[in-house]
Each structure stands twice: as structure tokens, then as C-alpha cells.
Design a protein around this motif. Structure first.
Motif, PDB file in Angstrom:
ATOM      1  N   UNK A 427       0.836  -1.207   0.000  1.00 31.21           N
ATOM      2  CA  UNK A 427       0.000   0.000   0.000  1.00 31.21           C
ATOM      3  C   UNK A 427       0.868   1.253   0.000  1.00 31.21           C
ATOM      4  N   UNK A 428       1.909   1.244   0.818  1.00 31.30           N
ATOM      5  CA  UNK A 428       2.820   2.405   0.826  1.00 31.30           C
ATOM      6  C   UNK A 428       3.503   2.571  -0.519  1.00 31.30           C
ATOM      7  N   UNK A 429       4.002   1.471  -1.066  1.00 32.82           N
ATOM      8  CA  UNK A 429       4.715   1.502  -2.342  1.00 32.82           C
ATOM      9  C   UNK A 429       3.828   2.095  -3.435  1.00 32.82           C
ATOM     10  N   UNK A 430       2.581   1.693  -3.450  1.00 33.09           N
ATOM     11  CA  UNK A 430       1.654   2.216  -4.451  1.00 33.09           C
ATOM     12  C   UNK A 430       1.352   3.692  -4.197  1.00 33.09           C
ATOM     13  N   UNK A 431       1.308   4.095  -2.936  1.00 32.89           N
ATOM     14  CA  UNK A 431       0.972   5.491  -2.617  1.00 32.89           C
ATOM     15  C   UNK A 431       2.046   6.462  -3.087  1.00 32.89           C
ATOM     16  N   UNK A 432       3.301   6.014  -3.135  1.00 40.30           N
ATOM     17  CA  UNK A 432       4.389   6.885  -3.593  1.00 40.30           C
ATOM     18  C   UNK A 432       4.783   6.592  -5.039  1.00 40.30           C
ATOM     19  N   UNK A 433       4.023   5.712  -5.680  1.00 37.96           N
ATOM     20  CA  UNK A 433       4.285   5.337  -7.073  1.00 37.96           C
ATOM     21  C   UNK A 433       5.723   4.852  -7.261  1.00 37.96           C
TER      22      UNK A 433
END
Length: 448
Positions: A427-433
């Protein structure tokens, strides 16, 4: 409230256990150890990345490297990137964006003199420290290490050579001391980022001789210190083997550390002579060593702030590079810039001896490390740490209070914790692209 002076001492490639006060029995660091006895030692402080440029960008922006876009050391000469192994390195920025309001710029707007002394490695001409909020730049350029050696002539851009044979660490310490002595009376921010102890490993001959004798006296010269491991996992080093040091015994590296310690002692003495020691917050820390494991990201952190920090304090709370930005704004009695330090959490309560929960800490390193590390990302939440490796997608779970050496992968034993932390990480990885490495279809394993 009086604004304190701030001295930020950052070491390059120094290990978590490379100080006497953090466990070394071979290296000697009495002046650095004094910062621990007079201030606070953090046991679980982290660099935001296993390598230098991203961690430096993180300190100055209050953002994770994946948020800034600088996720590997800046290969300004284009020597090896994109590195290729089972996967291919992702693209990344080669300079600190001008759109970032750095910590130095924020402090300067708040009335501080801002000085950068030493290594920069955040971009070439047009992207030097004086373009990012610093009034003075001594030695900061695109270079990641003194490629011509630590003894002058160094031929470092923006740093004139000193008399032949002058040792670089001595020279930039002289420059930092001169700035303190010439201060105009306003509070100052000294960003003192050493080139040491990055390669090439070189030190004054008399100190090297001292540690050669010490190694002999302790019998360390008879112990095999370096273990040869597996082949490097990337094409540009595939015919070489990973080297792992098992004991601290290198006389030259030990001499580099003692010289560094002596120079830090010189600067602290000059600070006291200038009558500024009691009104100066001093930070000593380092940045990573190429691996997703604790040995690559956990770093020494010592902070001295007379009148605020209780002498001899030890803090086990985890924190990371982006956290310095809001913390130092708090220390300087300046307003936060939440749109800038989006990933940082102020740890001022910890300095005051108060409890706080920082929340999870994330890493994203989609690159091959120079020491043999492979691309991956990780999260630490409480005492648990999960690592995902991009080459094969494997997950490793460790309980760091019980297993700081990460010897027992508990992913299979703790499936619920593994799933929870992996969901947090994704989820974090996706949030920062965050960029993910692609498969290298041309990869061939090195012959055994």
C-alpha cells in the motif's frame, strides 16, 4: 526561545558498530563517544536507504527516497546504470530537484546562517549546495568519493587543492572551524558531511602503524577477516565474489576512524572556545552500506543538546532520515512545512525524554548494491521487519528485538504478521508510485 546552532555530522559508509560506544573493541573514538555520554544514543536509528545519495536527499527534504525520486547513488558519470542482474535497475533522478525546499532553505528563511562542508553527491553544476539553501559550500559537488585519494592534490571540483600531502578530513575540519570562528552572531546550521570513511581507504601513516601494532597485540592479524561469498548478482561484477568482513581488524580503516574522531574533537573544542557549546545541537550519524538487512540501513546516531537532552540517555525508539527535517524545525522554533516533509515525523519528544510512537518505517531500493545486495523493499513496524526481494519475490520476516542479526526468517511461522506487513508495504509503495524493476530476460547465471 533561543534558536540553537545546529551541527549535522554525517559519515559516509560508516557501520552501525564502528564506534567504541556502539560496540567496537578495535576502533577508538573517544571524542565521538563523548557525544553519547553528554547526550543521547539511539540504538534503532536508520538511514532511509542502503546507499548515500538517497539518504542525503531524504535528510534535506523530509521525504523517503522513493518520494523524492532519488533511489540510488547518483552515477553522474553513467558508469554502471542501469545495472542488470535477474532484474534491471529502475531509472531515477540524478540531482536534487530545484522544486524541493530543503532543510537548509527553511532554516535560512528562519534566520540561520547555512554552511555546507564536505561531500554532497546530489547533483553537478547548477545543483550544488549553494543552489539548495546554503550560503557557503566547501567541497560539495557531484563526486561521491575522493577518487584521487585523501591526500592533496584531490582535484575535487569547487575545492582548491591544499599543499601536497594534506589529508582531506583535516582540511575540511579546518574549514568548518573557520566558519564557526567567523560567525556573524546569528544561529548557524553547519552541514558537515564527511567524505570519510568512503573508499579509497587511506589514512596518515603514523596512525596506520599504531593499528598494525594493535592488531598484532590482539592476535587479529592471524585471523582471516574477509570471507569470500557468492558471485555478485549483477552483470558488471558477475565474475567477482561478494566479500564479507567478519571481524574489525583493518589498520587503515581504524586509522581513518581515529583521525575522523580527532577532527570531531577539534571542532567541538573550537565550538567551546567560541562560547557556543551550550547553545548548539550536535548530531552525529551515518548512511547505509548497500544491503536491505540491518547492517545496511541501521546507523549510529548520537545527539547532544545541553539543557534539553539528559546526559547519557539511551533511546530504543526507531526513527529514520526524513525525521530530521521536522525535528530540527521544532528545535529551531520554526513552523512545520507539512507539504514538504511529508514522510518525516518530529522526534523532539524523544529528545526531551518523552514517549512517542513513530509508526512504520519504509525502505525502497530497486537497485543492485555495490557490496552485493539485491533490489528490494522493506517495512519495520514495531519490532517486526519484513523484506521483499524483487528478484524472486521472496519474503523474509524478522523480530528485531530478539534477532537483530536477522538469522531466523519467521515468514513461514508467522503468516498473519507476514501478510499484514506485506499489505502495509504494498500500500505504501503504491501510494508513492515506487518504481519496480523489470525482469531481465537476457540474464544468465554465472558459472559455479
Amino acid at each position: 526561545m533561543t534558536q540553537p546552532n545546529i551541527i549535522f555530522i554525517l559519515m559516509d559508509d560508516m557501520g552501525w558498530r564502528d564506534l567504541s560506544c556502539t560496540g567496537s573493541t578495535f576502533y577508538e573514538t573517544p571524542h565521538i563517544d563523548r557525544l553519547a555520554t553528554e547526550g543521547m544514543r539511539f540504538t534503532d536509528a536508520y538511514a532511509a536507504c542502503p546507499v548515500c545519495s538517497p539518504s542525503r536527499a531524504s535528510i534535506l527534504t523530509g521525504k523517503y527516497p522513493a518520494t523524492v525520486g532519488i533511489t540510488d547513488w547518483i552515477d553522474w558519470g553513467g558508469w554502471i546504470h542501469p545495472a542488470r542482474g535477474r532484474v534491471v535497475d529502475v531509472p531515477y533522478l540524478k540531482e536534487l530537484p530545484a522544486s524541493e525546499t530543503t532543510l537548509a532553505a527553511a532554516l535560512r528563511e528562519g534566520g540561520y546562517q547555512t554552511w555546507h562542508v564536505g561531500k554532497w553527491h546530489l547533483g553537478g553544476p547548477g545543483h550544488y549546495p549553494d543552489q539548495h539553501g546554503f550560503d557557503v559550500n566547501v567541497g560539495g559537488c557531484e563526486w561521491g568519493c575522493p577518487t584521487k585519494g585523501y591526500f592533496s592534490p584531490w582535484q575535487i571540483p569547487v575545492l582548491p587543492d591544499a599543499p601536497e600531502g594534506t589529508y582531506l578530513t583535516d582540511h575540511i575540519t579546518d574549514a568548518a572551524i573557520d566558519l564557526i570562528r567567523a560567525s556573524d552572531g546569528r544561529p548557524f546550521f553547519l552541514n558537515w558531511w564527511h567524505y570519510a570513511v568512503h573508499t579509497p581507504i587511506q589514512a596518515p601513516a603514523e596512525l596506520v602503524a599504531k593499528y598494525e601494532e594493535k592488531a598484532k597485540a590482539l592476535g587479529l592479524d592471524k585471523i582471516q577477516a574477509i570471507e569470500e561469498g557468492e558471485h555478485f548478482p549483477c552483470e558488471h561484477k558477475r565474475n567477482q565474489h561478494v566479500q564479507r568482513r567478519r571481524i574489525q581488524s583493518d589498520p587503515v580503516y581504524a586509522a581513518m576512524i581515529e583521525n575522523l574522531d580527532w577532527n570531531i574533537g577539534r571542532l567541538l573544542e573550537a565550538l567551546a572556545e567560541a562560547g557556543q557549546a551550550e547553545n548548539t545541537l550536535v548530531i552525529f550519524t551515518a548512511e547505509g552500506k548497500g544491503w536491505m538487512y540491518e547492517g545496511g540501513t541501521r546507523e549510529p546516531l548520537l545527539i547532544r543538546w545541553p539543557g534539553v537532552i539528559s546526559p547519557g540517555s539511551v533511546c530504543p525508539s526507531p526513527l529514520t532520515s526524513p525525521d530530521f527535517y521536522p525535528t530540527l524545525l521544532d528545535a529551531a522554533n520554526l513552523p512545520h512545512r507539512p507539504e514538504q516533509h511529508v514522510d518525516g515525523v518530529s522526534f523532539l519528544p524523544l529528545l526531551r525524554g518523552e514517549a512517542m510512537e513513530r509508526g512504520p518505517i519504509f525502505w525502497h531500493y530497486p537497485h543492485y548494491g555495490n557490496q552485493g545486495g539485491t533490489p528490494g523493499c522493506s517495512v519495520r513496524d514495531g519490532d517486526w521487519k519484513l523484506i521483499e526481494f524483487f528478484e524472486d519475490g521472496r519474503l523474509e520476516l524478522y523480530h528485531l528485538r530478539e534477532d537483530a542479526g536477522e538469522t531466523h526468517n519467521r515468514a513461514a511461522e508467522e503468516p498473519d504478521i507476514t501478510r499484514r506487513l506485506h499489505a502495509e508495504l504494498v500500500a505504501w509503495r503504491e501510494s508513492v508510485e515506487a518504481k519496480i524493476p523489470a525482469r531481465n530476460e537476457a540474464w544468465e547465471e554465472a558459472p559455479v
